[in-house]
Write a protein that holds these residues in place. Structure first.
Motif, PDB file in Angstrom:
ATOM      1  N   MET A   1       0.828  -1.200   0.000  1.00 40.12           N
ATOM      2  CA  MET A   1       0.000   0.000   0.000  1.00 40.12           C
ATOM      3  C   MET A   1       0.865   1.255   0.000  1.00 40.12           C
ATOM      4  N   ILE A   2       1.933   1.254   0.785  1.00 37.70           N
ATOM      5  CA  ILE A   2       2.796   2.437   0.869  1.00 37.70           C
ATOM      6  C   ILE A   2       3.440   2.738  -0.481  1.00 37.70           C
ATOM      7  N   GLY A   3       3.790   1.702  -1.234  1.00 34.90           N
ATOM      8  CA  GLY A   3       4.410   1.912  -2.542  1.00 34.90           C
ATOM      9  C   GLY A   3       3.496   2.642  -3.501  1.00 34.90           C
ATOM     10  N   TRP A   4       2.195   2.312  -3.488  1.00 32.85           N
ATOM     11  CA  TRP A   4       1.234   2.975  -4.366  1.00 32.85           C
ATOM     12  C   TRP A   4       1.063   4.429  -3.988  1.00 32.85           C
ATOM     13  N   ILE A   5       1.085   4.719  -2.690  1.00 28.78           N
ATOM     14  CA  ILE A   5       0.968   6.111  -2.250  1.00 28.78           C
ATOM     15  C   ILE A   5       2.175   6.907  -2.717  1.00 28.78           C
ATOM     16  N   SER A   6       3.355   6.318  -2.623  1.00 32.97           N
ATOM     17  CA  SER A   6       4.568   7.001  -3.077  1.00 32.97           C
ATOM     18  C   SER A   6       4.520   7.272  -4.572  1.00 32.97           C
ATOM     19  N   ILE A   7       4.025   6.322  -5.332  1.00 29.81           N
ATOM     20  CA  ILE A   7       3.908   6.520  -6.784  1.00 29.81           C
ATOM     21  C   ILE A   7       2.907   7.627  -7.084  1.00 29.81           C
ATOM     22  N   ALA A   8       1.788   7.655  -6.363  1.00 35.81           N
ATOM     23  CA  ALA A   8       0.780   8.702  -6.587  1.00 35.81           C
ATOM     24  C   ALA A   8       1.336  10.082  -6.267  1.00 35.81           C
TER      25      ALA A   8
END
Length: 113
Positions: A1-8
């Protein structure tokens, strides 16, 4: 989940950076002004209101609180320098209402609840 937030966050930063770059190159600040209003609304509607709703920490709340008032001041000064009128600022919202909401295409993009 944290990876997707960083990409966003990275995509958001890249998009706003490109808007700022091209606005400076072509001396057309209308798009930049609209994107900056969107950024300030994002601070308030997403980070601050979600933090109040969930009664806890939401990623980005500290940054939102720190940059909210300087961001509003920057919008105020930009309005004075660029001489944008209230009708000019509301024009993208009118366009969105007329084109997307009235035509019904906004359901395709998930913009209607």
């Amino acid at each position: 989940m944290i990876g997707w937030i960083s990409i966003a966050v990275g995509v958001e930063f890249l998009g706003f950076s490109l808007i700022s770059l091209f606005s400076g190159i072509f001396q057309g600040y209308f798009l930049w002004y609209g994107a900056y209003i969107g950024l300030i609304l994002h601070y308030v509607l997403i980070h601050i209101f979600l933090s109040i709703r969930f009664k806890g920490y939401v990623p980005g709340i500290l940054t939102s609180v720190i940059f909210l008032f300087p961001g509003i001041w920057i919008l105020y000064k930009a309005e004075q320098i660029l001489h944008f009128w209230k009708n000019t600022i509301c024009m993208p919202f009118r366009y969105y209402t007329n084109v997307y909401l009235l035509s019904g295409t906004s359901q395709t993009y998930g913009l209607l609840v």
